[in-house]
Design an enzyme around this catalytic site. Structure first.
Site: not given
Length: 423
Positions: A92, A94, A123, A157-158, A186
């Site tokens: 991801h 974001d 992250d 994703e967040e 991740e």
């Protein structure tokens, strides 16, 4: 073969750092979803130059998507010279807001003491960069590999992943026969393989009352006091029950091996955010959002019933108690089998690169594996990547450069094993 592959990755160390910095310097903050398109284009442009076919897919009509904040995803595919399986790396793009407490610029990508600092470094832009370097090195070292390699940079994703992986999965982009194995980089430490995650139920509870003058509250009915009764029952009944539940899932940290519930927010009465004093009113509405994390041994219907039974009992026993409850999000727990091909391939890479036996863990929170399993019906999926999980979302977030290099080697070796069937 592996020695030559690993040397290529070592030779790309400076490129890996520069790519991580470039990704961090695009502030893809979610919410609201800033700069998704330029970040996707950075990834797509680079991979197109290296022979990938690149597609940009906007998650239209998904939460938050708009002309100002388009949910732009990028998917790049490199086909080998013979038929075979497809290995997909999904990251991801974001990041959460920077927040306060930083000692460095959160979007400068500063390098210091062998680490790259910035929001998203851990992250998971460091993991994204490591996967790109791993794949590029593999293509250079073995251009005639069978099958295909894909890299995706996805959004949101967040905030649940609905404009990103969920949207793409609904279009068939995470399902066999297009894709066979998925690795999500991740940050779970470079010697860990994350097999899945706990389940989630988010819900909003509203208690209702009757408005009246604040100097005569007996003429009204305070919705906040009703919510206080809910919280009291949670404290005395529900929380002890949750703490007594334990799972055989290898969830980290240890405290997450029990069921948990977070009170995400409580809002009652007049809105905040204005200057001056509020008017004297008895609040006629109070809303609370709960974030319930549950175990693979639990059933979602039972998880909900534990809360609803308390609310229903208050309806019977507390004068004028009135409530409603609204589901916000549901995620079923998922756990990939330890003997799955992608697990065995990454485990072998960890043993060879790090000379360590891998730890097998479960994430306390969810990530986009939930959509790949639920919508894509693809279960050969794990999370593996560089970075220390505890650094995610914190001030002075960083990713270690050596960790990225090591993880890239593991990813490259695992990809080679999966593509050639030598697991």
């Amino acid at each position: 073969m592996l020695e030559a592959l690993f040397q290529r990755i070592e030779d790309k160390r400076a490129d890996l750092v520069a790519l991580t910095q470039a990704l961090i310097r695009i502030p893809t903050v979610n919410p609201p979803g800033e700069a998704y398109t330029p970040c996707a284009e950075l990834i797509g442009t680079r991979l197109a130059r290296r022979g990938f076919s690149v597609s940009y897919l906007r998650g239209e009509d998904t939460p938050g998507d708009s002309a100002r904040y388009p949910r732009t995803n990028v998917v790049a595919r490199y086909a080998g010279r013979a038929p075979g399986p497809c290995v997909h790396f999904n990251s991801h793009i974001d990041v959460v807001e920077a927040g306060h407490g930083w000692t460095v610029d959160p979007f400068a990508g500063i390098v210091r003491d062998g680490k790259v600092y910035g929001r998203g470094a851990c992250d998971m832009k460091g993991g994204l960069a490591a996967s790109i370097i791993a794949v590029e090195a593999l293509i250079e070292a073995m251009p005639d590999f069978p099958g295909a390699i894909e890299i995706s940079g996805t959004v949101d994703e967040e905030s649940g992943g609905f404009g990103g992986v969920a949207y793409l999965a609904s279009k068939g982009l995470f399902s066999p026969p297009r894709v066979d194995h998925v690795i999500i980089p991740e940050p779970l430490n470079k010697d860990r393989i994350c097999l899945g995650h706990r389940g989630v139920w988010w819900a909003e509870i509203e208690t209702r009352g009757s408005i009246a003058h604040g100097s005569m509250p007996f003429l009204g009915d305070c919705a906040v006091r009703h919510m206080g009764a809910v919280l009291n029952r949670f404290e005395t009944e529900l929380y002890p029950k949750l703490a007594a539940k334990h799972t055989d899932m290898p969830v980290v940290p240890e405290g997450a091996r029990s069921s948990t519930m977070n009170i995400n927010s409580v809002h009652g009465g007049q809105p905040e955010g204005f200057e001056g004093l509020p008017s004297p009113c008895v609040p006629d509405s109070c809303r609370m959002v709960i974030d319930r994390r549950y175990l693979i041994e639990e059933q979602l219907a039972d998880v909900k019933a534990e809360v609803v039974s308390i609310l229903d009992d208050l309806t019977r026993t507390r004068d004028n108690f009135d409530y409603s409850i609204r589901d916000l999000m549901e995620v079923i727990p998922t756990m990939t089998d330890r003997e799955a091909p992608v697990v065995r391939a990454v485990a072998s890479g960890i043993r060879d690169v790090l000379a360590k036996t891998p730890d097998y863990v479960i994430s306390p929170g969810t990530y986009d594996q939930k959509h790949i399993a639920r919508i894509g019906h693809l279960h050969d999926c794990i999370a593996y990547g560089p970075g220390i999980l505890d650094m995610a979302h914190r001030p002075d977030e960083f990713v270690g450069i050596d960790d990225m290099v090591d993880s890239a080697k593991v990813m490259a070796q695992a990809s080679l094993a999966l593509l050639t069937g030598r697991i």
